[in-house]
Scaffold this motif. Sequence first.
Motif, mmCIF file in Angstrom:
data_model
loop_
_atom_site.group_PDB
_atom_site.id
_atom_site.type_symbol
_atom_site.label_atom_id
_atom_site.label_comp_id
_atom_site.label_asym_id
_atom_site.label_seq_id
_atom_site.Cartn_x
_atom_site.Cartn_y
_atom_site.Cartn_z
ATOM 1 N N ALA A 1 0.925 -1.275 -0.034
ATOM 2 C CA ALA A 1 -0.029 -0.112 -0.134
ATOM 3 C C ALA A 1 0.953 1.328 0.161
ATOM 4 N N HIS A 2 0.615 2.123 -0.828
ATOM 5 C CA HIS A 2 1.250 3.505 -0.917
ATOM 6 C C HIS A 2 0.246 4.587 -1.067
ATOM 7 N N SER A 3 0.407 5.544 -0.178
ATOM 8 C CA SER A 3 -0.694 6.842 -0.236
ATOM 9 C C SER A 3 -0.220 7.759 -1.466
ATOM 10 N N LEU A 4 -1.567 8.277 -1.973
ATOM 11 C CA LEU A 4 -1.064 9.093 -3.017
ATOM 12 C C LEU A 4 -1.224 10.575 -2.623
ATOM 13 N N ASP A 5 -1.157 10.576 -1.414
ATOM 14 C CA ASP A 5 -1.432 12.047 -0.695
ATOM 15 C C ASP A 5 0.213 12.702 -0.634
ATOM 16 N N ALA A 6 1.094 11.933 -1.212
ATOM 17 C CA ALA A 6 2.601 12.462 -1.317
ATOM 18 C C ALA A 6 3.258 11.720 -2.443
ATOM 19 N N LEU B 1 9.162 1.372 -3.533
ATOM 20 C CA LEU B 1 8.112 0.401 -3.988
ATOM 21 C C LEU B 1 9.058 -0.797 -4.626
ATOM 22 N N GLU B 2 10.105 -0.290 -5.434
ATOM 23 C CA GLU B 2 10.925 -1.353 -6.045
ATOM 24 C C GLU B 2 11.403 -2.502 -5.272
ATOM 25 N N ARG B 3 11.900 -1.874 -3.731
ATOM 26 C CA ARG B 3 12.371 -2.759 -2.722
ATOM 27 C C ARG B 3 11.288 -3.727 -2.402
ATOM 28 N N GLU B 4 10.168 -3.197 -2.226
ATOM 29 C CA GLU B 4 8.922 -4.043 -1.641
ATOM 30 C C GLU B 4 8.585 -4.986 -2.693
ATOM 31 N N LEU B 5 8.588 -4.623 -3.883
ATOM 32 C CA LEU B 5 8.078 -5.516 -5.050
ATOM 33 C C LEU B 5 8.884 -6.898 -5.212
ATOM 34 N N VAL C 1 -0.387 -4.041 -5.897
ATOM 35 C CA VAL C 1 0.023 -2.666 -5.219
ATOM 36 C C VAL C 1 -1.360 -2.007 -5.301
ATOM 37 N N LEU C 2 -1.315 -1.285 -3.950
ATOM 38 C CA LEU C 2 -2.709 -0.638 -3.773
ATOM 39 C C LEU C 2 -2.058 0.879 -3.617
ATOM 40 N N LEU C 3 -2.615 1.676 -4.519
ATOM 41 C CA LEU C 3 -2.425 3.142 -4.200
ATOM 42 C C LEU C 3 -3.452 3.892 -3.916
ATOM 43 N N THR C 4 -3.506 4.113 -2.563
ATOM 44 C CA THR C 4 -4.620 4.413 -1.475
ATOM 45 C C THR C 4 -4.716 6.157 -1.766
ATOM 46 N N LYS C 5 -5.823 6.736 -1.221
ATOM 47 C CA LYS C 5 -6.117 8.231 -1.034
ATOM 48 C C LYS C 5 -5.974 8.948 -2.388
ATOM 49 N N ALA C 6 -6.607 8.084 -3.326
ATOM 50 C CA ALA C 6 -6.533 8.722 -4.706
ATOM 51 C C ALA C 6 -7.335 10.250 -4.810
ATOM 52 N N ASP C 7 -8.343 10.320 -4.021
ATOM 53 C CA ASP C 7 -8.955 11.547 -3.791
ATOM 54 C C ASP C 7 -8.070 12.813 -3.403
ATOM 55 N N VAL D 1 -2.451 -3.580 -10.201
ATOM 56 C CA VAL D 1 -2.071 -2.129 -9.387
ATOM 57 C C VAL D 1 -3.675 -1.368 -9.378
ATOM 58 N N HIS D 2 -4.145 -1.531 -7.869
ATOM 59 C CA HIS D 2 -5.634 -0.689 -8.019
ATOM 60 C C HIS D 2 -5.268 0.531 -7.177
ATOM 61 N N VAL D 3 -5.899 1.438 -7.716
ATOM 62 C CA VAL D 3 -6.174 2.785 -7.345
ATOM 63 C C VAL D 3 -7.442 2.825 -6.457
ATOM 64 N N THR D 4 -7.351 3.382 -5.212
ATOM 65 C CA THR D 4 -8.319 3.241 -4.225
ATOM 66 C C THR D 4 -8.735 4.586 -3.442
#
Length: 193
Positions: free
Chosen positions: A128-133, A140-144, A156-162, A183-186
């Motif tokens: 999970a990675h927040s899109l507020d930053a 992300l590469e290391r986590e993958l 991969v979850l890209l959170t806080k897309a709003d 990859v999912h944008v949430t």
Amino acid sequence: MPGAPSRPESPDLEELGLDERIADAFAPHGESGMALGRVCKVAKGAHTVFTAAGEVLAEPSVRLVKSVDGTEGMPAIGDWVALRWAQGDSQALIDVVLERSSAFVRRDPGQSAGSQVLAANMETVLLAHSLDAPLNVRLLERELVLGWESGATPVVLLTKADLSDEPDEVAEEVRSLAGDVAVHVTSAIDGRG
């Protein structure tokens, strides 16, 4: 054995992933009076384990601690374990960690050399990675890499897309970086994803 579960084939354990491979691996330990459980929480050496009889607190036995090399062989979240109860003791002892099908491992920060298992026996690893930053691509590469090396499938979850002006563009960047990884944008705010 106070509080020892009697049936490792409990429907509750099946819901937690008990299958034929695990049951076969546990069988010799069950014949010697041990109980099967799955570690659900580890905090400062105390392990919370789900068993057929319910949730129990357990700690690694001296025999287990002496038999493993470093922390990688110690029980981790997701591990299937064989438990026993010492005479008159209410807390279970983890005597055996059954063979893992997967393991999310990192270098142990508390030691100069060695590895630490963060989670075991999982099929999917959610990154999970927040899109507020701004996206930290190197992280992300290391986590993958860790995700693939674990034996599980990373997602991969890209959170806080709003909170992002360009969530779809970031998702495309991640897809080009991640290859075959989903990859999912949430967003919990607008219900996306």
